[in-house]
Structures are given as C-alpha cells and as structure tokens.
Write a protein that holds these residues in place. Structure first.
Motif, mmCIF file in Angstrom:
data_model
loop_
_atom_site.group_PDB
_atom_site.id
_atom_site.type_symbol
_atom_site.label_atom_id
_atom_site.label_comp_id
_atom_site.label_asym_id
_atom_site.label_seq_id
_atom_site.Cartn_x
_atom_site.Cartn_y
_atom_site.Cartn_z
ATOM 1 N N TYR A 98 26.397 -28.000 19.201
ATOM 2 C CA TYR A 98 25.572 -29.107 19.700
ATOM 3 C C TYR A 98 25.889 -29.386 21.161
ATOM 4 N N ARG A 99 27.160 -29.526 21.483
ATOM 5 C CA ARG A 99 27.573 -29.822 22.854
ATOM 6 C C ARG A 99 27.212 -28.686 23.802
ATOM 7 N N ASP A 100 27.603 -27.464 23.433
ATOM 8 C CA ASP A 100 27.448 -26.352 24.361
ATOM 9 C C ASP A 100 25.987 -26.016 24.620
ATOM 10 N N LYS A 101 25.146 -26.051 23.588
ATOM 11 C CA LYS A 101 23.726 -25.749 23.785
ATOM 12 C C LYS A 101 23.042 -26.874 24.570
ATOM 13 N N LEU A 102 23.389 -28.101 24.260
ATOM 14 C CA LEU A 102 22.781 -29.237 24.950
ATOM 15 C C LEU A 102 23.139 -29.220 26.429
ATOM 16 N N TRP A 103 24.387 -28.881 26.730
ATOM 17 C CA TRP A 103 24.837 -28.853 28.127
ATOM 18 C C TRP A 103 24.314 -27.631 28.862
ATOM 19 N N ALA A 104 23.670 -26.715 28.150
ATOM 20 C CA ALA A 104 23.046 -25.555 28.782
ATOM 21 C C ALA A 104 21.525 -25.662 28.751
ATOM 22 N N PHE A 149 24.512 -20.244 36.900
ATOM 23 C CA PHE A 149 23.607 -21.116 37.645
ATOM 24 C C PHE A 149 22.762 -20.327 38.642
ATOM 25 N N ARG A 150 23.359 -19.298 39.236
ATOM 26 C CA ARG A 150 22.557 -18.460 40.140
ATOM 27 C C ARG A 150 21.420 -17.781 39.386
ATOM 28 N N ASN A 151 21.732 -17.256 38.203
ATOM 29 C CA ASN A 151 20.715 -16.539 37.429
ATOM 30 C C ASN A 151 19.648 -17.476 36.869
ATOM 31 N N LYS A 152 20.044 -18.647 36.429
ATOM 32 C CA LYS A 152 19.098 -19.545 35.773
ATOM 33 C C LYS A 152 18.250 -20.322 36.774
ATOM 34 N N PHE A 153 18.869 -20.785 37.858
ATOM 35 C CA PHE A 153 18.165 -21.675 38.777
ATOM 36 C C PHE A 153 17.815 -21.013 40.110
ATOM 37 N N GLY A 154 18.323 -19.791 40.345
ATOM 38 C CA GLY A 154 18.032 -19.131 41.604
ATOM 39 C C GLY A 154 18.658 -19.838 42.790
ATOM 40 N N VAL A 155 19.749 -20.542 42.549
ATOM 41 C CA VAL A 155 20.429 -21.332 43.583
ATOM 42 C C VAL A 155 21.911 -20.984 43.541
ATOM 43 N N ASP A 156 22.515 -20.858 44.709
ATOM 44 C CA ASP A 156 23.961 -20.658 44.775
ATOM 45 C C ASP A 156 24.620 -22.028 44.692
ATOM 46 N N VAL A 171 27.627 -22.945 44.950
ATOM 47 C CA VAL A 171 28.669 -23.186 45.961
ATOM 48 C C VAL A 171 28.043 -23.743 47.233
ATOM 49 N N LYS A 172 26.853 -23.257 47.580
ATOM 50 C CA LYS A 172 26.151 -23.780 48.753
ATOM 51 C C LYS A 172 25.491 -25.123 48.444
ATOM 52 N N ARG A 173 24.874 -25.217 47.259
ATOM 53 C CA ARG A 173 24.191 -26.474 46.909
ATOM 54 C C ARG A 173 25.176 -27.625 46.826
ATOM 55 N N PHE A 174 26.374 -27.380 46.306
ATOM 56 C CA PHE A 174 27.350 -28.454 46.108
ATOM 57 C C PHE A 174 28.554 -28.302 47.049
ATOM 58 N N THR A 175 28.296 -27.789 48.251
ATOM 59 C CA THR A 175 29.390 -27.539 49.192
ATOM 60 C C THR A 175 30.292 -28.762 49.382
ATOM 61 N N ASP A 176 29.694 -29.907 49.664
ATOM 62 C CA ASP A 176 30.486 -31.097 49.987
ATOM 63 C C ASP A 176 31.272 -31.640 48.789
ATOM 64 N N PRO A 199 13.101 -34.720 35.097
ATOM 65 C CA PRO A 199 13.945 -34.352 36.239
ATOM 66 C C PRO A 199 13.328 -33.217 37.040
ATOM 67 N N SER A 200 13.578 -33.224 38.343
ATOM 68 C CA SER A 200 13.173 -32.111 39.196
ATOM 69 C C SER A 200 14.053 -30.899 38.897
ATOM 70 N N ASP A 201 13.702 -29.757 39.470
ATOM 71 C CA ASP A 201 14.538 -28.569 39.281
ATOM 72 C C ASP A 201 15.963 -28.824 39.779
ATOM 73 N N ASP A 202 16.075 -29.530 40.901
ATOM 74 C CA ASP A 202 17.396 -29.830 41.437
ATOM 75 C C ASP A 202 18.164 -30.764 40.513
ATOM 76 N N GLU A 203 17.487 -31.734 39.927
ATOM 77 C CA GLU A 203 18.146 -32.659 38.997
ATOM 78 C C GLU A 203 18.559 -31.951 37.716
ATOM 79 N N ARG A 204 17.771 -30.980 37.268
ATOM 80 C CA ARG A 204 18.178 -30.195 36.092
ATOM 81 C C ARG A 204 19.418 -29.368 36.406
ATOM 82 N N LEU A 205 19.466 -28.814 37.613
ATOM 83 C CA LEU A 205 20.654 -28.082 38.045
ATOM 84 C C LEU A 205 21.874 -29.003 38.054
ATOM 85 N N ILE A 206 21.729 -30.188 38.633
ATOM 86 C CA ILE A 206 22.843 -31.140 38.677
ATOM 87 C C ILE A 206 23.275 -31.500 37.262
ATOM 88 N N ARG A 207 22.299 -31.757 36.396
ATOM 89 C CA ARG A 207 22.601 -32.160 35.015
ATOM 90 C C ARG A 207 23.486 -31.129 34.326
#
Length: 453
Positions: A317-323, A393-400, A402-407, A369-377
């Motif tokens: 339940y936890r692992d699938k929901l968090w994915a 995350f790179r494969n699923k969202f097409g976003v790196d 490390v760059k998106r959450f640099t700060d 949620p937007s695509d970015d909010e789904r990524l954050i979630r």
C-alpha cells in the motif's frame, strides 16, 4: 601584519522545534490538503468518464482500494480522523450499504470498470469494530464489484479490544494478509489517560491467537510521546514489542492536530504547549526503538517502520501509493487519487450517506497537481523511505531531480542529513527521524506557509 583568515562556519539546519504545539506535523500527501477545493470536483468526474488508456499516468498504473470504517468504541484524545462512537447497528448497516453503493458507482465508470485492485486497505476509525456479519456483508459486496483475485496485499487495522477469536478467524478468512494492531502503548494507565479503549491483557490475547491462525504479516503500531509517557515506559514498550516478535513495527511521534480533544483542552485552558513529550525526546525515543529493533534483527525500512524479514515483509500500500498508484477511496472523509487527480469525500456522516442515496458520488473537494507537483509529491514521499532512485524520476518524469531540486538537496547536504551516492539519494538516521519537517524544503513557495490541512 598578516590578516588571519577565519574559516566560515558550516551551514546550520533550522533549529529543531522544541515543545509540541498544535498543528499537523506528519506529511502524507502533496500539494497540502488545504489547497484542495470544492470547485475542482468536476475534474474528478471528468477523469472517471475516460478509459485509463487515454490518460497519463499510463494504463498500467496500479489500482488500490481504500475503505474508511469510521466507528470506534472510544475517541482517542489524540485522534484527528473522522470517527463516530454513537452509531447503532442500523446506522452502521446503512453506512456499509452506502459504501457498497459508492463502490458500485465507481465500478460503472470507464476509468475503473474492469480493473482489479492490487492492494486493499481497511482503515479507520476501527475496521475491527464491525461484527463478523457486517464484515462479510461489506467484503462480499466489494468482491462482487471489484474482484480481489489480483490483490497482492489486504491490510486491516484493528483495536485489540475488539478482537475475539471468532472475529480474528473471520478476518483471516476474508483474505487479510496484514493485520495491523493499534497497540500504541502496553501500559494500562497510559492507554486510559490517552483515551484508548483497550488494555494490555487484550493485546496479548489478540496477538497470540492472530499468530496461531497464521496471518502472513502482523504489524504493531506504537506512538512515541503519549500523555504521561516516560522514558522507562517507552523502553518497556520496545522490550515487549521485541518479545512478541511481530513481522513489522510502525512507530509514530505524537502530534496534536487542531481537531483533537487534547487541543480542545489546551484551548480551554489557554495552553500553547501540548502535555506530551517534546520533539527532541520523541525523536530520541524513536531512535532508541529502531536501534533496539535492529539489535533484534530488524531492518529500518522507512521513517516509521522496521521489518523483521526485509525479503518477505512488504508494505505494498505504502510503496505503490508513493510511486503514483491510483487509489480509489470510499467512505466518509476518505482521500483518493485517480488519474492524477486528488479528491476527498464529504467529511460528515449524514451528507455522505445522503449523497449516495441520491445516486451521486460523494466527493467534496479535489485538486489536480501539475506535472511538477506530481514530481514533488513522489519525491518527498519516497524520501521518507530514507533512500530513492534518481533514475526512477528521470525515466518517469523526464526531469533530472538533482537539477530540479538543486537548492533543497544542497541544504540537506550542508545540514548533514543527506548524501547522493551514484543513483541513490540517502538520508542518514538523523535526517530520517525528522524527515517530515525537512520535506517542506521541497515544497513550492506557495505551499510553504499555509496550514497543511
């Protein structure tokens, strides 16, 4: 004269909260619930009318089912869930019928029809409050609408004092794979003063018979920092848990949300600090519990869980929901996630039942949620495991990420909580013990200052 160069001070994490004050600490979703609104409900309806193949997430997305059972013998003083202690058998039957009717409305929709749940979760309230006949009526009806053939996990929350041998056997026969016992504490005085309905003898009896009849997984819940709890009591709780040798242990730190009787008492007395252990104490107690469990052969599997056999003991339940799994939630006040849209049902008994009796889906508020909010979630929820995969995350969202959450990643590194090793983002024990407060570093600015719920 040569100037002396002074090395800069290493960055310091924001100071830890000291006393426990009112508010929600535990982060369970994103964007925060306070941003879900009634005006967005049509977005849920629109998703329901479309086949999964037309939507993103992909049609292979796992479907889970959550059922909220809002009945309890007593309301715990720290409880913030929607529960009722005053409903008779006729009202409970009406509620079960409403839940089945709600499920039938969803099962007829293109997005749900024909899909089988991979995991099922009965939460509360107290699912074990229901009688055996009521449980059979509910689960037989559910299986006729959405068969459980493909269910990898069926979780059932229990209050030990509601469990007779007859009921435990019936729960096992229903197909429950994980029995979750809401023990919280083994001391009768602590249980009573915190409003729990059960006593220590009922824990021992229920656990022994549940083990005897062969539940695949038995989980014990504990809460660190309850009213009048002491360090000696906490250590005894950990010892007794290890003696029972459950398959998994879940430990939460006591928080005091606004809609609890503890807060109502604080408000009446003009108190700002809750009468429970401070945050440093609670974190130290959880750390002690995890350390002792590790010495007993357990593995810490998240910020809240330890498992005896990592290869066999899963939290599907936890692992699938968090994915990003779809979660079809039924029952009063329940939260769901369908086709990329969050929703919550009406939070009061009568409006919920009335909506269903009129043939209407009882959704009260929603948020897409937007695509970015789904990524954050997914990023912040998986961080609660203590590790996550960057390539996921790179494969699923097409976003790196490390760059998106640099700060925020750099801040957590500088504060000494986080490292990146190859594909893995890793939290150390200090970070894991306070992960919920650290997750806010990843929130969008507009989500950082509002109340969470």
């Amino acid at each position: 004269m040569n100037a002396t160069t002074v090395a800069p001070e290493p960055p310091q994490a924001p100071p830890l909260e000291k006393q426990t004050t009112v508010g929600n600490y535990f982060v369970s979703n994103y964007p925060p619930f306070s941003f879900w609104k009634p005006e967005f409900v049509p977005e849920v309806y629109a998703v329901m009318e479309r086949p999964p193949s037309t939507l993103n997430p992909q049609p292979s997305t796992t479907l889970g089912l959550y059922v909220h059972i809002p009945f309890c013998r007593k309301r715990c003083h720290f409880c913030y869930f929607k529960v009722y202690t005053d409903k008779d058998s006729s009202q409970i039957k009406a509620y079960i019928d409403a839940v089945l009717k709600e499920l039938s409305l969803y099962a007829a929709k293109p997005f749900i029809g024909g899909r089988k749940p991979n995991f099922i979760y009965f939460g509360g309230g107290t699912p074990s409050y229901l009688s055996v006949d009521q449980l059979k009526h509910l689960t037989n009806g559910m299986k006729s609408l959405l068969p459980w053939d493909d269910a990898e996990e069926v979780t059932f929350e229990c209050e030990p004092g509601t469990l007779t041998d007859h009921k435990l056997r019936a729960i096992r026969d229903l197909g429950v794979t994980r029995l979750s016992l809401g023990v919280e504490n083994f001391d009768d005085h602590i249980l009573e003063i915190n409003g729990r309905a059960h006593h220590s003898k009922e824990i021992a009896r229920a656990y022994a018979f549940a083990r005897e009849i062969g539940f695949p997984q038995i989980n014990i819940d504990l809460i660190a920092g309850m009213v009048e709890e002491t360090e000696a009591n906490w250590r005894e709780n950990v010892r007794k848990t290890i003696d029972l040798a459950p398959d998994s242990v879940t430990i939460y730190e006591m928080e005091i949300p606004y809609n609890t009787t503890i807060y109502q008492r604080m408000k009446a007395e003009g108190e700002l600090v809750a009468p429970v252990a401070d945050w440093a104490t609670k974190r130290a107690w959880v750390n002690y519990g995890f350390t002792e469990l590790e010495r007993a052969g357990y593995t810490v599997a998240s910020a809240y869980t330890a498992v005896k056999d990592k290869a066999k003991t899963k939290f599907v339940y936890r692992d699938k929901l968090w994915a990003g799994a779809d979660l079809l939630s039924v029952g009063v006040a329940s939260f769901g996630y369908i086709g990329g849209v969050h929703y919550q049902n009406h939070a009061d008994f009568d409006p919920y039942v009335a909506q269903i009796q009129q043939g209407k889906v009882p959704i009260y508020r929603a948020q897409t949620p937007s695509d970015d909010e789904r990524l954050i979630r997914e990023f912040i929820l998986q961080l609660k495991l203590g590790h996550l995969s960057l390539s996921y995350f790179r494969n699923k969202f097409g976003v790196d990420p490390v760059k998106r959450f640099t700060d925020p990643l750099q801040r957590l590194k500088d504060w000494g909580f986080l490292t990146i090793e190859g594909d893995q983002v890793l939290l150390n024990r200090d970070g894991l013990l306070q992960v919920d407060r650290l997750l806010h570093e990843f929130f969008l600015p507009r989500h950082q200052t509002n109340r969470y719920v």
